[in-house]
Design a protein around this motif. Sequence first.
Motif, PDB file in Angstrom:
ATOM      1  N   LEU A  88       0.953  -1.152   0.053  1.00 23.53           N
ATOM      2  CA  LEU A  88       0.020   0.123  -0.134  1.00 23.53           C
ATOM      3  C   LEU A  88       0.738   1.335  -0.104  1.00 23.53           C
ATOM      4  CD1 LEU A  88      -2.746  -0.965   2.509  1.00 23.53           C
ATOM      5  CD2 LEU A  88      -2.982  -0.974   0.278  1.00 23.53           C
ATOM      6  N   HIS A  89       0.320   2.170  -0.605  1.00 24.48           N
ATOM      7  CA  HIS A  89       1.009   3.697  -0.504  1.00 24.48           C
ATOM      8  C   HIS A  89       0.755   4.176   0.688  1.00 24.48           C
ATOM      9  CE1 HIS A  89       1.083   8.245  -0.795  1.00 24.48           C
ATOM     10  NE2 HIS A  89       1.942   7.731  -2.077  1.00 24.48           N
ATOM     11  N   PRO A  90       1.675   4.892   1.453  1.00 18.75           N
ATOM     12  CA  PRO A  90       1.810   5.416   2.638  1.00 18.75           C
ATOM     13  C   PRO A  90       0.351   6.149   3.085  1.00 18.75           C
ATOM     14  CG  PRO A  90       3.922   5.942   1.839  1.00 18.75           C
ATOM     15  CD  PRO A  90       3.284   5.362   0.849  1.00 18.75           C
ATOM     16  N   LEU A  91      -0.216   6.692   2.207  1.00 21.25           N
ATOM     17  CA  LEU A  91      -1.578   7.253   2.342  1.00 21.25           C
ATOM     18  C   LEU A  91      -2.517   6.298   2.539  1.00 21.25           C
ATOM     19  CD1 LEU A  91      -1.466  10.418  -0.165  1.00 21.25           C
ATOM     20  CD2 LEU A  91      -2.096  10.460   2.343  1.00 21.25           C
ATOM     21  N   GLN A  92      -2.461   5.292   1.497  1.00 17.29           N
ATOM     22  CA  GLN A  92      -3.652   4.107   1.684  1.00 17.29           C
ATOM     23  C   GLN A  92      -3.473   3.451   3.166  1.00 17.29           C
ATOM     24  OE1 GLN A  92      -2.162   2.363  -1.907  1.00 17.29           O
ATOM     25  NE2 GLN A  92      -4.172   2.839  -2.705  1.00 17.29           N
ATOM     26  N   LYS A  93      -2.073   3.441   3.676  1.00 18.35           N
ATOM     27  CA  LYS A  93      -2.076   2.670   4.739  1.00 18.35           C
ATOM     28  C   LYS A  93      -2.604   3.407   5.904  1.00 18.35           C
ATOM     29  CE  LYS A  93       1.888  -0.172   6.438  1.00 18.35           C
ATOM     30  NZ  LYS A  93       2.637   0.353   7.646  1.00 18.35           N
ATOM     31  N   ALA A  94      -2.199   4.842   5.993  1.00 20.19           N
ATOM     32  CA  ALA A  94      -2.755   5.647   6.847  1.00 20.19           C
ATOM     33  C   ALA A  94      -4.092   5.602   7.050  1.00 20.19           C
ATOM     34  CB  ALA A  94      -1.987   7.163   6.741  1.00 20.19           C
ATOM     35  N   PHE A  95      -4.724   5.811   6.031  1.00 16.87           N
ATOM     36  CA  PHE A  95      -6.346   5.830   5.824  1.00 16.87           C
ATOM     37  C   PHE A  95      -6.816   4.496   6.788  1.00 16.87           C
ATOM     38  CE2 PHE A  95      -8.442   9.008   3.061  1.00 16.87           C
ATOM     39  CZ  PHE A  95      -7.351  10.059   2.934  1.00 16.87           C
ATOM     40  N   VAL A  96      -6.233   3.369   6.371  1.00 14.69           N
ATOM     41  CA  VAL A  96      -6.641   2.080   7.025  1.00 14.69           C
ATOM     42  C   VAL A  96      -6.488   2.217   8.440  1.00 14.69           C
ATOM     43  CG1 VAL A  96      -6.248  -0.234   7.363  1.00 14.69           C
ATOM     44  CG2 VAL A  96      -6.221   0.669   4.920  1.00 14.69           C
ATOM     45  N   GLU A  97      -5.214   2.607   8.795  1.00  9.66           N
ATOM     46  CA  GLU A  97      -4.719   2.704  10.223  1.00  9.66           C
ATOM     47  C   GLU A  97      -5.503   3.687  11.176  1.00  9.66           C
ATOM     48  OE1 GLU A  97      -0.047   1.682   9.450  1.00  9.66           O
ATOM     49  OE2 GLU A  97      -0.602   3.623  10.029  1.00  9.66           O
ATOM     50  N   HIS A  98      -6.032   4.969  10.475  1.00  9.95           N
ATOM     51  CA  HIS A  98      -6.744   5.890  11.302  1.00  9.95           C
ATOM     52  C   HIS A  98      -8.306   5.658  10.913  1.00  9.95           C
ATOM     53  CE1 HIS A  98      -3.208   8.239  12.908  1.00  9.95           C
ATOM     54  NE2 HIS A  98      -2.700   7.822  11.773  1.00  9.95           N
ATOM     55  N   GLU A  99      -8.610   4.602  10.315  1.00 13.57           N
ATOM     56  CA  GLU A  99     -10.036   4.407  10.097  1.00 13.57           C
ATOM     57  C   GLU A  99     -10.603   5.701   9.393  1.00 13.57           C
ATOM     58  OE1 GLU A  99     -11.826   3.693  13.898  1.00 13.57           O
ATOM     59  OE2 GLU A  99     -10.798   1.635  13.943  1.00 13.57           O
ATOM     60  N   ALA A 100      -9.896   6.220   8.452  1.00 10.53           N
ATOM     61  CA  ALA A 100     -10.330   7.153   7.449  1.00 10.53           C
ATOM     62  C   ALA A 100     -10.734   6.960   6.137  1.00 10.53           C
ATOM     63  CB  ALA A 100      -9.260   8.186   7.252  1.00 10.53           C
ATOM     64  N   LEU A 101     -10.970   5.602   6.061  1.00 11.93           N
ATOM     65  CA  LEU A 101     -11.606   5.222   4.717  1.00 11.93           C
ATOM     66  C   LEU A 101     -13.279   5.478   4.661  1.00 11.93           C
ATOM     67  CD1 LEU A 101      -9.746   1.963   4.198  1.00 11.93           C
ATOM     68  CD2 LEU A 101      -9.634   3.840   2.782  1.00 11.93           C
ATOM     69  N   GLN A 102     -13.560   6.056   3.866  1.00  9.64           N
ATOM     70  CA  GLN A 102     -15.050   6.230   3.517  1.00  9.64           C
ATOM     71  C   GLN A 102     -15.405   5.427   2.287  1.00  9.64           C
ATOM     72  OE1 GLN A 102     -15.225   8.207   6.654  1.00  9.64           O
ATOM     73  NE2 GLN A 102     -17.023   8.420   5.645  1.00  9.64           N
ATOM     74  N   CYS A 103     -16.489   5.569   1.636  1.00 10.43           N
ATOM     75  CA  CYS A 103     -16.916   4.729   0.779  1.00 10.43           C
ATOM     76  C   CYS A 103     -16.050   4.852  -0.607  1.00 10.43           C
ATOM     77  CB  CYS A 103     -18.510   5.003   0.231  1.00 10.43           C
ATOM     78  SG  CYS A 103     -18.422   6.484  -0.942  1.00 10.43           S
ATOM     79  N   GLY A 104     -16.387   3.724  -1.626  1.00 10.87           N
ATOM     80  CA  GLY A 104     -15.511   3.613  -2.597  1.00 10.87           C
ATOM     81  C   GLY A 104     -15.878   4.840  -3.745  1.00 10.87           C
ATOM     82  N   PHE A 105     -16.834   5.666  -3.623  1.00 12.02           N
ATOM     83  CA  PHE A 105     -17.085   6.785  -4.399  1.00 12.02           C
ATOM     84  C   PHE A 105     -15.984   8.049  -3.892  1.00 12.02           C
ATOM     85  CE2 PHE A 105     -20.455   4.601  -6.125  1.00 12.02           C
ATOM     86  CZ  PHE A 105     -20.492   5.243  -7.427  1.00 12.02           C
ATOM     87  N   CYS A 106     -16.066   8.404  -2.907  1.00 13.94           N
ATOM     88  CA  CYS A 106     -15.194   9.472  -2.186  1.00 13.94           C
ATOM     89  C   CYS A 106     -13.923   9.284  -2.061  1.00 13.94           C
ATOM     90  CB  CYS A 106     -15.974  10.167  -0.983  1.00 13.94           C
ATOM     91  SG  CYS A 106     -16.220   9.060   0.488  1.00 13.94           S
ATOM     92  N   THR A 107     -13.425   8.232  -1.462  1.00 15.66           N
ATOM     93  CA  THR A 107     -12.095   7.669  -0.944  1.00 15.66           C
ATOM     94  C   THR A 107     -11.090   8.051  -2.030  1.00 15.66           C
ATOM     95  OG1 THR A 107     -12.990   6.390   0.687  1.00 15.66           O
ATOM     96  CG2 THR A 107     -10.864   6.082   0.143  1.00 15.66           C
ATOM     97  N   PRO A 108     -11.375   7.610  -3.298  1.00 16.96           N
ATOM     98  CA  PRO A 108     -10.306   7.446  -4.387  1.00 16.96           C
ATOM     99  C   PRO A 108      -9.848   9.034  -4.666  1.00 16.96           C
ATOM    100  CG  PRO A 108     -11.916   5.942  -5.059  1.00 16.96           C
ATOM    101  CD  PRO A 108     -12.493   6.481  -3.916  1.00 16.96           C
ATOM    102  N   GLY A 109     -10.987  10.020  -4.556  1.00 17.86           N
ATOM    103  CA  GLY A 109     -10.628  11.239  -4.788  1.00 17.86           C
ATOM    104  C   GLY A 109      -9.783  11.904  -3.771  1.00 17.86           C
TER     105      GLY A 109
END
Length: 159
Positions: A88-109
């Motif tokens: 994973l890219h550090p940002l993707q990893k951090a989004f997982v670790e910080h429970e920052a992932l939202q849905c598949g529509f808004c998260t890619p942007g």
Amino acid sequence: MSERKLYDISLTVNDREVKGRVKAETTLLDFLRSNNFTEVKKGCEIGDCGACTVIMDGEAVLSCITLALQAEGSKVYTVKSLGTWEKLHPLQKAFVEHEALQCGFCTPGMLMTAKAFLDKNPHPTRDEIREAISGNLCRCTGYKKIVDAIEAVSKREAE
Ligand code: FES
Ligand code: FES
């Protein structure tokens, strides 16, 4: 009625050459999605929500209000360029670790906005992060965890 004129375009997407024929009014969003880059999400289509954000020549752009013709000769990156399941890219990893992932529509942007932002401003303040992400709309978050995740990446890279 005469046929609408088509224009040849050529650009790279995630370092792969992509060629096509587009109408003058074809958006970069539609061009990308019709070439199977469906990870670029179609939300409002009027430049309001940020779901369609990609990085074009180093800048985060809203692909729904960017013409495909404007991308001629440019280097475009979508969220799939960031990382893989295995790495994973550090940002993707951090989004997982910080429970920052939202849905598949808004998260890619959000990830692409954050990537372009940190590339230019590697050590931002929280207010700068909030400002940077303010064009990526999601009514389902308070944004705190997203800001935490982006901040964590900036701090980690400073170590
Ligand atoms: S789909 Fe482009 S900003 Fe909403
Ligand atoms: S729009 Fe994606 S979770 Fe709110």
